[in-house]
Scaffold this motif. Structure first.
Motif, PDB file in Angstrom:
ATOM      1  N   ALA A 246       0.813  -1.219   0.000  1.00 17.00           N
ATOM      2  CA  ALA A 246       0.000   0.000   0.000  1.00 17.00           C
ATOM      3  C   ALA A 246       0.851   1.276   0.000  1.00 17.00           C
ATOM      4  O   ALA A 246       0.301   2.371  -0.016  1.00 17.00           O
ATOM      5  CB  ALA A 246      -0.921  -0.002   1.221  1.00 17.00           C
ATOM      6  N   LEU A 247       2.154   1.135   0.015  1.00 22.12           N
ATOM      7  CA  LEU A 247       3.032   2.309   0.094  1.00 22.12           C
ATOM      8  C   LEU A 247       3.600   2.661  -1.274  1.00 22.12           C
ATOM      9  O   LEU A 247       3.906   1.775  -2.069  1.00 22.12           O
ATOM     10  CB  LEU A 247       4.192   2.042   1.065  1.00 22.12           C
ATOM     11  CG  LEU A 247       3.811   1.878   2.525  1.00 22.12           C
ATOM     12  CD1 LEU A 247       5.021   1.410   3.334  1.00 22.12           C
ATOM     13  CD2 LEU A 247       3.248   3.170   3.093  1.00 22.12           C
TER      14      LEU A 247
ATOM     15  N   THR B  97       4.356  12.264  12.558  1.00 17.95           N
ATOM     16  CA  THR B  97       3.445  12.220  13.701  1.00 17.95           C
ATOM     17  C   THR B  97       4.158  11.550  14.879  1.00 17.95           C
ATOM     18  O   THR B  97       5.189  10.891  14.712  1.00 17.95           O
ATOM     19  CB  THR B  97       2.174  11.428  13.359  1.00 17.95           C
ATOM     20  OG1 THR B  97       2.546  10.055  13.128  1.00 17.95           O
ATOM     21  CG2 THR B  97       1.465  11.998  12.144  1.00 17.95           C
ATOM     22  N   ILE B  98       3.591  11.683  16.059  1.00 12.11           N
ATOM     23  CA  ILE B  98       4.207  11.091  17.253  1.00 12.11           C
ATOM     24  C   ILE B  98       4.277   9.561  17.112  1.00 12.11           C
ATOM     25  O   ILE B  98       5.283   8.951  17.471  1.00 12.11           O
ATOM     26  CB  ILE B  98       3.463  11.510  18.545  1.00 12.11           C
ATOM     27  CG1 ILE B  98       4.261  11.098  19.780  1.00 12.11           C
ATOM     28  CG2 ILE B  98       2.057  10.969  18.609  1.00 12.11           C
ATOM     29  CD1 ILE B  98       5.467  11.923  20.045  1.00 12.11           C
ATOM     30  N   VAL B  99       3.239   8.960  16.559  1.00 10.26           N
ATOM     31  CA  VAL B  99       3.229   7.501  16.378  1.00 10.26           C
ATOM     32  C   VAL B  99       4.325   7.091  15.396  1.00 10.26           C
ATOM     33  O   VAL B  99       5.093   6.157  15.651  1.00 10.26           O
ATOM     34  CB  VAL B  99       1.832   7.027  15.922  1.00 10.26           C
ATOM     35  CG1 VAL B  99       1.852   5.568  15.538  1.00 10.26           C
ATOM     36  CG2 VAL B  99       0.799   7.274  17.011  1.00 10.26           C
TER      37      VAL B  99
ATOM     38  N   ASP C 234      13.452  -3.661   9.951  1.00 11.77           N
ATOM     39  CA  ASP C 234      12.768  -3.415   8.678  1.00 11.77           C
ATOM     40  C   ASP C 234      11.271  -3.219   8.902  1.00 11.77           C
ATOM     41  O   ASP C 234      10.646  -2.344   8.290  1.00 11.77           O
ATOM     42  CB  ASP C 234      12.985  -4.576   7.701  1.00 11.77           C
ATOM     43  CG  ASP C 234      14.437  -4.746   7.288  1.00 11.77           C
ATOM     44  OD1 ASP C 234      15.194  -3.755   7.344  1.00 11.77           O
ATOM     45  OD2 ASP C 234      14.816  -5.874   6.916  1.00 11.77           O
ATOM     46  N   TRP C 235      10.699  -4.034   9.776  1.00 14.33           N
ATOM     47  CA  TRP C 235       9.275  -3.930  10.083  1.00 14.33           C
ATOM     48  C   TRP C 235       8.957  -2.544  10.640  1.00 14.33           C
ATOM     49  O   TRP C 235       7.984  -1.904  10.231  1.00 14.33           O
ATOM     50  CB  TRP C 235       8.865  -5.013  11.083  1.00 14.33           C
ATOM     51  CG  TRP C 235       7.389  -5.102  11.329  1.00 14.33           C
ATOM     52  CD1 TRP C 235       6.500  -5.901  10.680  1.00 14.33           C
ATOM     53  CD2 TRP C 235       6.626  -4.363  12.293  1.00 14.33           C
ATOM     54  NE1 TRP C 235       5.223  -5.708  11.184  1.00 14.33           N
ATOM     55  CE2 TRP C 235       5.282  -4.761  12.175  1.00 14.33           C
ATOM     56  CE3 TRP C 235       6.957  -3.407  13.244  1.00 14.33           C
ATOM     57  CZ2 TRP C 235       4.262  -4.242  12.968  1.00 14.33           C
ATOM     58  CZ3 TRP C 235       5.947  -2.868  14.033  1.00 14.33           C
ATOM     59  CH2 TRP C 235       4.612  -3.288  13.896  1.00 14.33           C
ATOM     60  N   PHE C 236       9.785  -2.057  11.566  1.00 18.16           N
ATOM     61  CA  PHE C 236       9.541  -0.731  12.149  1.00 18.16           C
ATOM     62  C   PHE C 236       9.662   0.374  11.100  1.00 18.16           C
ATOM     63  O   PHE C 236       8.927   1.360  11.145  1.00 18.16           O
ATOM     64  CB  PHE C 236      10.486  -0.456  13.319  1.00 18.16           C
ATOM     65  CG  PHE C 236      10.089  -1.152  14.587  1.00 18.16           C
ATOM     66  CD1 PHE C 236       8.842  -0.950  15.163  1.00 18.16           C
ATOM     67  CD2 PHE C 236      10.964  -2.018  15.207  1.00 18.16           C
ATOM     68  CE1 PHE C 236       8.466  -1.599  16.325  1.00 18.16           C
ATOM     69  CE2 PHE C 236      10.610  -2.673  16.373  1.00 18.16           C
ATOM     70  CZ  PHE C 236       9.353  -2.462  16.933  1.00 18.16           C
ATOM     71  N   PHE C 237      10.586   0.221  10.149  1.00 19.66           N
ATOM     72  CA  PHE C 237      10.721   1.228   9.106  1.00 19.66           C
ATOM     73  C   PHE C 237       9.455   1.291   8.256  1.00 19.66           C
ATOM     74  O   PHE C 237       8.891   2.365   8.026  1.00 19.66           O
ATOM     75  CB  PHE C 237      11.939   0.938   8.221  1.00 19.66           C
ATOM     76  CG  PHE C 237      12.084   1.922   7.099  1.00 19.66           C
ATOM     77  CD1 PHE C 237      12.543   3.204   7.335  1.00 19.66           C
ATOM     78  CD2 PHE C 237      11.740   1.567   5.800  1.00 19.66           C
ATOM     79  CE1 PHE C 237      12.657   4.123   6.299  1.00 19.66           C
ATOM     80  CE2 PHE C 237      11.849   2.470   4.757  1.00 19.66           C
ATOM     81  CZ  PHE C 237      12.317   3.755   5.006  1.00 19.66           C
ATOM     82  N   VAL C 238       8.989   0.140   7.798  1.00 22.42           N
ATOM     83  CA  VAL C 238       7.791   0.100   6.965  1.00 22.42           C
ATOM     84  C   VAL C 238       6.569   0.506   7.797  1.00 22.42           C
ATOM     85  O   VAL C 238       5.683   1.216   7.310  1.00 22.42           O
ATOM     86  CB  VAL C 238       7.614  -1.292   6.319  1.00 22.42           C
ATOM     87  CG1 VAL C 238       6.326  -1.364   5.519  1.00 22.42           C
ATOM     88  CG2 VAL C 238       8.810  -1.612   5.426  1.00 22.42           C
ATOM     89  N   ALA C 239       6.538   0.116   9.058  1.00 22.99           N
ATOM     90  CA  ALA C 239       5.432   0.517   9.938  1.00 22.99           C
ATOM     91  C   ALA C 239       5.405   2.032  10.111  1.00 22.99           C
ATOM     92  O   ALA C 239       4.327   2.637  10.119  1.00 22.99           O
ATOM     93  CB  ALA C 239       5.554  -0.172  11.293  1.00 22.99           C
TER      94      ALA C 239
ATOM     95  N   GLN D 216       2.446   6.858   9.372  1.00 19.04           N
ATOM     96  CA  GLN D 216       2.426   8.254   8.948  1.00 19.04           C
ATOM     97  C   GLN D 216       1.276   8.497   7.973  1.00 19.04           C
ATOM     98  O   GLN D 216       0.527   9.458   8.095  1.00 19.04           O
ATOM     99  CB  GLN D 216       3.769   8.633   8.306  1.00 19.04           C
ATOM    100  CG  GLN D 216       3.870  10.064   7.851  1.00 19.04           C
ATOM    101  CD  GLN D 216       3.962  11.066   8.988  1.00 19.04           C
ATOM    102  OE1 GLN D 216       3.878  10.733  10.158  1.00 19.04           O
ATOM    103  NE2 GLN D 216       4.114  12.320   8.643  1.00 19.04           N
ATOM    104  N   ARG D 217       1.119   7.608   7.023  1.00 21.24           N
ATOM    105  CA  ARG D 217       0.031   7.735   6.037  1.00 21.24           C
ATOM    106  C   ARG D 217      -1.329   7.523   6.700  1.00 21.24           C
ATOM    107  O   ARG D 217      -2.306   8.177   6.349  1.00 21.24           O
ATOM    108  CB  ARG D 217       0.227   6.747   4.902  1.00 21.24           C
ATOM    109  CG  ARG D 217       1.436   7.091   4.021  1.00 21.24           C
ATOM    110  CD  ARG D 217       1.692   6.021   2.978  1.00 21.24           C
ATOM    111  NE  ARG D 217       0.617   5.859   2.045  1.00 21.24           N
ATOM    112  CZ  ARG D 217       0.423   6.592   0.942  1.00 21.24           C
ATOM    113  NH1 ARG D 217       1.285   7.545   0.666  1.00 21.24           N
ATOM    114  NH2 ARG D 217      -0.591   6.373   0.137  1.00 21.24           N
TER     115      ARG D 217
END
Length: 192
Positions: A108-109, A121-123, A164-169, A174-175
């Motif tokens: 989806a990115l 964003t903070i998240v 890698d998961w945290f980067f994509v997350a 953000q989106r």
């Protein structure tokens, strides 16, 4: 669990040593203890990320919470492996799960054409912080493995895939909050 912690302080570490899960004692600045601290810090940041998602307006909070709960449990298992040399708790399933989630989020990115800054964003920002601490934990664990050769392959794979998961997350979060990624600008000094 056979024993419950009823007394938190034991005084056994007052001289600068701490006990491992196998009963041996090491200095509190031992590489293995440093790696445990990095994994613990990562787990704590994941807890903050979970709480921030719960407070956000992001859809599918239950799905995010389930994934982050699994990650926290795997990090706790990883701590057990580090604390008990040559002990295995993690299964390759955790790495496979992360890969599937990364692939799903990535669908989806938009394709990434530039570097992005760890902000938003903070998240999103907490996801970036988790990614950075995860990389540090991975380096610490690799140092222990290089010295002792008793860190299981799945443990190293977990941290590599998790960053890698945290980067994509972070991009996905953000989106999800309607924000846009903050792109790195190559020649920023020219704008001064």
């Amino acid at each position: 669990m056979g024993h419950r912690l009823s007394k938190i302080y034991t005084r056994t570490g007052d001289t600068g040593t701490t006990g491992l899960g196998d009963g041996s004692r090491v200095a509190k600045d031992d590489l293995r203890i440093a790696a445990l601290g990095d994994v613990d810090e990562l787990n704590s940041i994941v807890g903050v990320l979970r709480s921030q998602i719960a407070l956000s307006n992001i859809e599918n909070k239950a799905k995010w919470d389930k994934s982050l709960s699994l990650i926290q449990h795997w990090l706790f298992d990883l701590g057990g492996e580090v604390c008990i040399p040559n002990y295995t708790m993690l299964q390759p399933l955790c790495v496979e799960f992360l890969e599937k989630e990364i692939d799903h989020m990535n669908e989806a990115l938009p394709m990434l054409k530039d570097f992005i800054l760890p902000s938003g964003t903070i998240v999103c920002s907490y996801a970036h912080q988790a990614r950075a601490v995860c990389r540090r934990a991975e380096r610490s664990l690799m140092t222990v493995h290089t010295r002792d050769q008793n860190i299981q392959a799945t443990a190293l794979q977990l941290l590599n895939r998790l960053s890698d998961w945290f980067f994509v997350a972070s991009r996905t979060l953000q989106r999800a909050e309607g924000g846009s990624e903050v792109l790195w600008q190559k020649n920023i000094n020219e704008t001064i």
